[in-house]
Design a protein around this motif. Sequence first.
Motif, PDB file in Angstrom:
ATOM      1  N   GLY A 164       0.848  -1.183   0.000  1.00 14.46           N
ATOM      2  CA  GLY A 164       0.000   0.000   0.000  1.00 14.46           C
ATOM      3  C   GLY A 164       0.888   1.239   0.000  1.00 14.46           C
ATOM      4  N   PRO A 165       0.670   2.169   0.944  1.00 16.24           N
ATOM      5  CA  PRO A 165       1.500   3.372   1.013  1.00 16.24           C
ATOM      6  C   PRO A 165       2.769   3.196   1.845  1.00 16.24           C
ATOM      7  N   ILE A 166       2.972   1.986   2.384  1.00  9.02           N
ATOM      8  CA  ILE A 166       4.086   1.735   3.317  1.00  9.02           C
ATOM      9  C   ILE A 166       5.248   1.069   2.593  1.00  9.02           C
ATOM     10  N   ARG A 167       6.449   1.576   2.852  1.00 10.98           N
ATOM     11  CA  ARG A 167       7.652   0.925   2.334  1.00 10.98           C
ATOM     12  C   ARG A 167       7.914  -0.330   3.168  1.00 10.98           C
ATOM     13  N   VAL A 168       7.929  -1.471   2.507  1.00  9.27           N
ATOM     14  CA  VAL A 168       8.042  -2.743   3.218  1.00  9.27           C
ATOM     15  C   VAL A 168       9.318  -2.814   4.055  1.00  9.27           C
ATOM     16  N   ALA A 169      10.444  -2.373   3.489  1.00 11.67           N
ATOM     17  CA  ALA A 169      11.715  -2.453   4.211  1.00 11.67           C
ATOM     18  C   ALA A 169      11.705  -1.603   5.474  1.00 11.67           C
ATOM     19  N   GLN A 170      11.018  -0.468   5.434  1.00  9.46           N
ATOM     20  CA  GLN A 170      10.931   0.368   6.627  1.00  9.46           C
ATOM     21  C   GLN A 170      10.071  -0.293   7.695  1.00  9.46           C
ATOM     22  N   LEU A 171       8.978  -0.907   7.267  1.00  3.24           N
ATOM     23  CA  LEU A 171       8.120  -1.627   8.211  1.00  3.24           C
ATOM     24  C   LEU A 171       8.880  -2.774   8.862  1.00  3.24           C
ATOM     25  N   ILE A 172       9.566  -3.565   8.059  1.00  6.09           N
ATOM     26  CA  ILE A 172      10.341  -4.694   8.581  1.00  6.09           C
ATOM     27  C   ILE A 172      11.451  -4.194   9.502  1.00  6.09           C
ATOM     28  N   SER A 173      12.068  -3.070   9.155  1.00  5.84           N
ATOM     29  CA  SER A 173      13.141  -2.515   9.978  1.00  5.84           C
ATOM     30  C   SER A 173      12.633  -2.137  11.366  1.00  5.84           C
ATOM     31  N   VAL A 174      11.480  -1.471  11.419  1.00  8.01           N
ATOM     32  CA  VAL A 174      10.907  -1.076  12.711  1.00  8.01           C
ATOM     33  C   VAL A 174      10.579  -2.307  13.549  1.00  8.01           C
ATOM     34  N   LEU A 175       9.958  -3.308  12.922  1.00  8.04           N
ATOM     35  CA  LEU A 175       9.619  -4.538  13.639  1.00  8.04           C
ATOM     36  C   LEU A 175      10.872  -5.262  14.127  1.00  8.04           C
ATOM     37  N   THR A 176      11.892  -5.285  13.286  1.00  6.50           N
ATOM     38  CA  THR A 176      13.133  -5.964  13.638  1.00  6.50           C
ATOM     39  C   THR A 176      13.827  -5.283  14.807  1.00  6.50           C
ATOM     40  N   ILE A 177      13.875  -3.964  14.784  1.00  2.20           N
ATOM     41  CA  ILE A 177      14.489  -3.219  15.885  1.00  2.20           C
ATOM     42  C   ILE A 177      13.750  -3.492  17.190  1.00  2.20           C
ATOM     43  N   ALA A 178      12.419  -3.462  17.142  1.00  2.24           N
ATOM     44  CA  ALA A 178      11.617  -3.671  18.346  1.00  2.24           C
ATOM     45  C   ALA A 178      11.764  -5.098  18.878  1.00  2.24           C
ATOM     46  N   VAL A 179      11.589  -6.077  18.000  1.00  2.35           N
ATOM     47  CA  VAL A 179      11.670  -7.481  18.424  1.00  2.35           C
ATOM     48  C   VAL A 179      13.093  -7.848  18.813  1.00  2.35           C
ATOM     49  N   GLY A 180      14.059  -7.443  17.978  1.00  2.00           N
ATOM     50  CA  GLY A 180      15.458  -7.739  18.276  1.00  2.00           C
ATOM     51  C   GLY A 180      15.904  -7.115  19.581  1.00  2.00           C
ATOM     52  N   GLY A 181      15.500  -5.875  19.817  1.00  2.09           N
ATOM     53  CA  GLY A 181      15.849  -5.198  21.067  1.00  2.09           C
ATOM     54  C   GLY A 181      15.249  -5.898  22.275  1.00  2.09           C
ATOM     55  N   ALA A 182      13.991  -6.322  22.158  1.00  2.00           N
ATOM     56  CA  ALA A 182      13.317  -6.999  23.266  1.00  2.00           C
ATOM     57  C   ALA A 182      13.973  -8.345  23.568  1.00  2.00           C
ATOM     58  N   VAL A 183      14.281  -9.103  22.513  1.00  2.00           N
ATOM     59  CA  VAL A 183      14.926 -10.407  22.705  1.00  2.00           C
ATOM     60  C   VAL A 183      16.307 -10.237  23.328  1.00  2.00           C
ATOM     61  N   LEU A 184      17.065  -9.268  22.864  1.00  2.00           N
ATOM     62  CA  LEU A 184      18.402  -9.030  23.409  1.00  2.00           C
ATOM     63  C   LEU A 184      18.325  -8.627  24.877  1.00  2.00           C
ATOM     64  N   TYR A 185      17.382  -7.758  25.205  1.00  2.00           N
ATOM     65  CA  TYR A 185      17.200  -7.331  26.599  1.00  2.00           C
ATOM     66  C   TYR A 185      16.878  -8.522  27.487  1.00  2.00           C
ATOM     67  N   ASN A 186      15.950  -9.367  27.035  1.00  2.00           N
ATOM     68  CA  ASN A 186      15.555 -10.532  27.831  1.00  2.00           C
ATOM     69  C   ASN A 186      16.690 -11.535  27.988  1.00  2.00           C
ATOM     70  N   ARG A 187      17.479 -11.722  26.935  1.00  2.00           N
ATOM     71  CA  ARG A 187      18.597 -12.664  27.016  1.00  2.00           C
ATOM     72  C   ARG A 187      19.672 -12.147  27.980  1.00  2.00           C
ATOM     73  N   LYS A 188      19.886 -10.850  27.979  1.00  2.00           N
ATOM     74  CA  LYS A 188      20.879 -10.273  28.906  1.00  2.00           C
ATOM     75  C   LYS A 188      20.402 -10.368  30.332  1.00  2.00           C
ATOM     76  N   LYS A 189      19.114 -10.122  30.536  1.00  2.00           N
ATOM     77  CA  LYS A 189      18.552 -10.240  31.890  1.00  2.00           C
ATOM     78  C   LYS A 189      18.640 -11.674  32.397  1.00  2.00           C
ATOM     79  N   ALA A 190      18.349 -12.620  31.517  1.00  2.00           N
ATOM     80  CA  ALA A 190      18.422 -14.037  31.909  1.00  2.00           C
ATOM     81  C   ALA A 190      19.855 -14.430  32.235  1.00  2.00           C
ATOM     82  N   ALA A 191      20.807 -13.904  31.458  1.00  2.00           N
ATOM     83  CA  ALA A 191      22.217 -14.213  31.694  1.00  2.00           C
ATOM     84  C   ALA A 191      22.681 -13.650  33.032  1.00  2.00           C
TER      85      ALA A 191
END
Length: 245
Positions: free
Chosen positions: A214-241
């Motif tokens: 539609g009006p959304i650039r796919v790579a930008q959408l994926i980038s935002v999702l990746t930053i959010a999910v990747g950041g959350a997973v990294l935070y949780n893995r560091k906390k668990a460690a």
Amino acid sequence: MDPVAFSIFGLEVRWYGLLIAIAVMIGTLIAAKEAGRKGIKEETFIDFLLFAVPVAIISARLYYVIFSWSYYSSNPGQILNIRGGGLAIHGAVIGGALVAIIFTRIKKLRFWTLADVVAPSLILGQAIGRWGNFANQEAHGGPTDLPWGIMVDGVKVHPTFLYESIWNLLVFLFLIWYRKKSKVEGEIFLLYVILYSVARFFIEGLRTDSLMLGPIRVAQLISVLTIAVGGAVLYNRKKAAEKNL
């Protein structure tokens, strides 16, 4: 620039494919050495690549075709024509990750260990592969008056392939430096996807050939999702460690 590097017996070898092949070879050498350091046997790692590389190429093309279906539905004969470009890195990473998940379960390896091994090679391969876009005169930005602009069809445009190539090279150097300091499995891979996505979001905004939803650039959408999910997973893995210390 001529997209054809050379010809053999009448068969054209294009810069795009040649650079991808070079990127795979260099990346394999770097990752194989790191795999040994992480306790993964060389033959096991090569077995992984024999599955991951072709699947990554197929999924990269499939991703591109899906989001360009308005063109390919009318030109189905072009779907398999990857020599002229049309491979999406997000598709390649998704395909490679799926292979890694299955492979590590079968071989009883740790997924995050394997992901950390290949991450620097992935970003270096992207840095090299972007020059294939230059040869094909694609993946460039809109008009610019900046002194480092390049001429495409008589118009001076942003060399977005160059912006991304430089950023990817810097990320590669950082990951190589940082990987021996990392104490959390998966951190190198997660930093790769986060750092790449930050730059891709902004660079994508300059491009004129973005895949659209539609009006959304796919790579930008994926980038935002990746930053959010990747950041959350990294935070949780560091906390668990930290809890396990």
